[in-house]
Enzyme design. Structure first.
Site, PDB file in Angstrom:
ATOM      1  N   CYS A 173     105.879  -4.676  28.503  1.00  0.00           N
ATOM      2  CA  CYS A 173     107.167  -5.196  29.027  1.00  0.00           C
ATOM      3  C   CYS A 173     107.117  -6.717  29.188  1.00  0.00           C
ATOM      4  CB  CYS A 173     107.550  -4.525  30.349  1.00  0.00           C
ATOM      5  SG  CYS A 173     107.630  -2.750  30.230  1.00  0.00           S
ATOM      6  N   GLN A 208     101.651  -8.309  40.319  1.00  0.00           N
ATOM      7  CA  GLN A 208     100.231  -8.179  39.959  1.00  0.00           C
ATOM      8  C   GLN A 208      99.330  -8.993  40.889  1.00  0.00           C
ATOM      9  OE1 GLN A 208      99.189  -6.027  37.828  1.00  0.00           O
ATOM     10  NE2 GLN A 208     100.989  -5.583  36.587  1.00  0.00           N
ATOM     11  N   LYS A 212     101.868  -0.214  42.709  1.00  0.00           N
ATOM     12  CA  LYS A 212     100.713  -0.927  42.144  1.00  0.00           C
ATOM     13  C   LYS A 212      99.652  -1.209  43.208  1.00  0.00           C
ATOM     14  CE  LYS A 212     103.342  -3.363  38.558  1.00  0.00           C
ATOM     15  NZ  LYS A 212     103.242  -2.518  37.390  1.00  0.00           N
ATOM     16  N   ASP A 235     107.160 -13.639  41.351  1.00  0.00           N
ATOM     17  CA  ASP A 235     106.927 -12.250  40.954  1.00  0.00           C
ATOM     18  C   ASP A 235     105.463 -11.951  41.276  1.00  0.00           C
ATOM     19  OD1 ASP A 235     106.298  -9.900  39.729  1.00  0.00           O
ATOM     20  OD2 ASP A 235     106.988 -10.482  37.723  1.00  0.00           O
ATOM     21  N   HIS A 239     106.845 -11.146  32.907  1.00  0.00           N
ATOM     22  CA  HIS A 239     107.274  -9.764  32.685  1.00  0.00           C
ATOM     23  C   HIS A 239     108.794  -9.809  32.493  1.00  0.00           C
ATOM     24  CE1 HIS A 239     108.301  -5.596  33.819  1.00  0.00           C
ATOM     25  NE2 HIS A 239     107.049  -5.292  33.514  1.00  0.00           N
TER      26      HIS A 239
HETATM   27  N1  C6P Z   1     104.251  -4.047  35.085  1.00  0.00           N
HETATM   28  C1  C6P Z   1     102.613  -3.086  33.598  1.00  0.00           C
HETATM   29  O1  C6P Z   1     102.055  -2.149  33.042  1.00  0.00           O
HETATM   30  P1  C6P Z   1     108.244  -2.389  38.541  1.00  0.00           P
HETATM   31  O2  C6P Z   1     108.319  -1.623  37.251  1.00  0.00           O
HETATM   32  O3  C6P Z   1     109.618  -2.778  39.021  1.00  0.00           O
HETATM   33  O4  C6P Z   1     107.419  -1.703  39.560  1.00  0.00           O
HETATM   34  O5  C6P Z   1     107.439  -3.743  38.227  1.00  0.00           O
HETATM   35  C2  C6P Z   1     107.883  -4.613  37.245  1.00  0.00           C
HETATM   36  C3  C6P Z   1     106.895  -5.703  37.018  1.00  0.00           C
HETATM   37  C4  C6P Z   1     107.240  -7.009  37.324  1.00  0.00           C
HETATM   38  N2  C6P Z   1     106.370  -8.019  37.193  1.00  0.00           N
HETATM   39  C5  C6P Z   1     105.131  -7.817  36.766  1.00  0.00           C
HETATM   40  C6  C6P Z   1     104.196  -8.983  36.666  1.00  0.00           C
HETATM   41  C7  C6P Z   1     104.701  -6.532  36.422  1.00  0.00           C
HETATM   42  O6  C6P Z   1     103.453  -6.355  35.999  1.00  0.00           O
HETATM   43  C8  C6P Z   1     105.605  -5.452  36.525  1.00  0.00           C
HETATM   44  C9  C6P Z   1     105.206  -4.068  36.100  1.00  0.00           C
HETATM   45  C10 C6P Z   1     103.685  -2.799  34.616  1.00  0.00           C
HETATM   46  O7  C6P Z   1     102.296  -4.259  33.379  1.00  0.00           O
HETATM   47  C11 C6P Z   1     104.688  -1.831  34.104  1.00  0.00           C
HETATM   48  S1  C6P Z   1     105.686  -2.482  32.808  1.00  0.00           S
END
Ligand code: C6P
Length: 398
Positions: A354, A194, A217, A191, A114
Site C-alpha cells: 500500500c 509503524q 499493529k 503517520d 503509505h
Molecule cells: N500498513 C502494512 O502492511 P490501517 O490499515 O488504517 O491500520 O493503517 C494504515 C497504515 C498507515 N500508515 C502506515 C505507515 C502503515 O504502515 C499503515 C498500514 C500495513 O504495511 C497494511 S497496508
C-alpha cells in the site's frame, strides 16, 4: 520458545515464523481475554445506560483513554477513538484540510508515504487547487532535513509525513521537521502507524499537531485506532460525522456538539476494541518500548547480515534503524518467493505494501518484506534465511 511466544496462542499452537508484524501484530492472550471479558460479562453500550452494568462498562472503556494518553504523553481529551490510522488521517484531511486549505497553499508529503498518509492530501489538494509537494528522497530513499528545507516555503500549510516507513523502516527526523514547519506556520500530521508499536513516542516532546496510529499493529484488536490532536486545534475543528453520542443540543434550527474528544466520536463506539487496546498498551509497556526496539533490531540485524552474504539478494534498506527488511531476489517475483516462504511456515509480506510511490521509486514490481517484533526469536531468523536460500536455489533451475 522465547518468553513472549508463549503469550500468543497462535504461536503456541502453530509452528510459524511470523514476520509480518508490520501488517498486523499478533494478539497476546491478555488482549483476547479482555475483549472476551467485555463481551461475556458486559456486552452493553457505554455512555448511554443509567444502570450499573453500563456504568461499569463505561468506566472500563473511558479508563482506556487515560492509559493511551499517558502512553504517548498526551492529555486525555486529545485522544480520539477512530477505526485506525487510515480513518484518523482521513478525518484530519476532511475536517482540518477542507476547512483551512485554500487555492495556492502548499502541502508537503513524500514518496515514502503509505497511501493512507498521502492520498487524503492528494484529494484535498485537487479539490482546493492547492499544490502537493514531495520531499525529494536521498539516494537511500530517506527523507532528510536538507531536502525537506528545499520544499518548505511560506506557503506551506500542511506537512503530512510518516514517522517510520512501512516499506523501508527508516525513522524520519520528524522532530526537527516539525520545528521547521512551525517556523513557517504549517501544521504537521504524523503517520505513526509503524512508530508507535516499535519505539517510545511522546507527542508533547515532538510537538506534532496531529498523530495517528492503529491498535492492531501494537498487539491490539482490529478496527480501533487513535487520532491525537492538539486541543487548541481540535477545539476549532468541525466534526465530519454527526449523530449519536456527539450531539449536545439538537433543535430544528440549530445544533451543538459535545466538547472534544466526544464531538469527533459519533455513533456507538468500538467498546471491545478500546478495552482490548488498553490491555495491549499495558502489555507492551510492561515489556518496555526500548526493549522492544532493541530486540527487533537485533533480530533484524542477524537476518540482514546473512542476507548480505547472498549474491542474488538486493536489500533496499541496509541502514534501516528498525526491525524491517525490504528486499528482492534477483529474477524472482516477490509473490513467487512468498509461496516458498509460506510452504516453510514463514509469514512475510510481498508486493507494494500500500505504498506504490516508494515501490515505483525503487523501480521494482514489489518487494519482499520481513518485519520482526519482540515475540520473534533466533529460530525464526534461521527459518527465514533458509527460506531465502531455498528460493534462490529453486528458481535458479529455470
Ligand atoms: N500498513 C502494512 O502492511 P490501517 O490499515 O488504517 O491500520 O493503517 C494504515 C497504515 C498507515 N500508515 C502506515 C505507515 C502503515 O504502515 C499503515 C498500514 C500495513 O504495511 C497494511 S497496508
Amino acid at each position: 520458545m522465547n518468553n513472549y511466544k508463549k503469550d500468543f496462542e497462535v504461536l503456541a499452537t502453530k509452528n510459524l515464523a511470523y514476520l509480518d508484524s508490520a501488517a498486523m501484530a499478533l494478539k497476546p492472550r491478555c488482549v483476547v481475554d479482555a475483549v472476551d471479558n467485555y463481551y461475556n460479562k458486559y456486552g452493553c453500550n457505554v455512555h448511554r445506560g443509567v444502570y450499573e452494568l453500563s456504568y461499569e462498562a463505561t468506566e472500563m472503556y473511558e479508563s482506556a483513554r487515560g492509559v493511551i494518553a499517558s502512553f504517548i504523553g498526551a492529555d486525555e481529551e486529545e485522544i480520539i477513538f477512530t477505526k485506525g490510522t487510515t480513518n484518523s488521517l482521513n478525518m484530519i484531511a476532511l475536517s482540518y484540510g477542507m476547512d483551512n486549505i485554500k487555492e495556492g497553499d502548499e502541502i508537503i508529503t513524500s514518496e515514502l508515504e503509505h497511501h493512507s498518509s498521502h492520498m487524503p492530501w492528494f484529494n484535498v489538494a485537487k479539490r482546493k487547487n492547492a499544490t502537493l509537494k514531495y520531499v525529494e528522497l536521498n539516494e537511500e530513499g530517506r527523507i532528510t532535513i536538507q531536502n525537506f528545507k528545499k520544499v518548505l516555503t511560506n506557503k506551506t500549510k500542511i506537512v503530512a509525513l510518516n514517522y517510520v516507513s512501512n516499506v523501508m523502516g527508516y525513522i524520519t527526523p520528524i522532530k526537527e521537521i516539525i520545528k521547521l514547519a512551525h517556523e513557517v506556520g504549517a501544521i504537521v500530521i504524523v503517520d505513526a502507524a509503524q512508530a508507535i508499536p516499535h519505539m517510545k513516542v511522546d507527542v508533547k516532546d515532538l510537538d506534532c499537531d496531529f498523530l495517528a496510529f492503529s491498535g492492531h499493529k501494537i498487539c491490539g484488536p482490529t478496527g480501533i485506532g487513535i487520532l491525537y490532536g492538539k486541543k487548541n486545534i481540535l477545539n476549532k475543528m468541525e466534526p465530519i460525522e454527526f449523530g449519536g453520542d456527539m450531539a449536545d443540543d439538537v433543535n430544528k434550527n440549530y445544533q451543538t456538539y459535545k466538547a472534544i474528544p466526544y464531538k469527533f466520536e459519533a455513533g456507538t463506539p468500538n467498546v471491545a476494541g478500546v478495552i482490548g487496546l488498553k490491555e495491549a498498551i499495558k502489555y507492551v509497556s510492561n515489556i518496555g518500548m526500548d526493549n522492544i526496539a532493541k530486540r527487533e533490531y537485533e533480530l533484524k540485524k542477524l537476518a540482514l547480515d546473512e542476507l548480505l552474504k547472498l549474491d542474488n539478494v538486493i536489500v533496499h534498506n541496509k541502514t534501516s534503524e528498525t526491525g524491517l527488511i525490504a528486499f528482492n531476489i534477483k529474477g524472482v517475483h516477490p509473490h513467487d518467493a512468498a509461496t516458498i516462504f509460506d510452504k516453510n511456515g514463514v509469514c512475510i509480506r510481498a508486493g507494494h505494501h500500500c505504498a506504490q510511490l516508494i515501490t515505483k521509486w525503487l523501480d521494482v514490481v514489489g518487494t519482499i518484506r520481513a518485519s520482526f517484533y519482540f515475540y520473534n526469536d533466533e529460530e525464526d531468523v534461521k527459518r527465514f534465511v533458509d527460506s531465502v536460500k531455498e528460493t534462490i536455489e529453486f528458481f535458479s533451475q529455470f
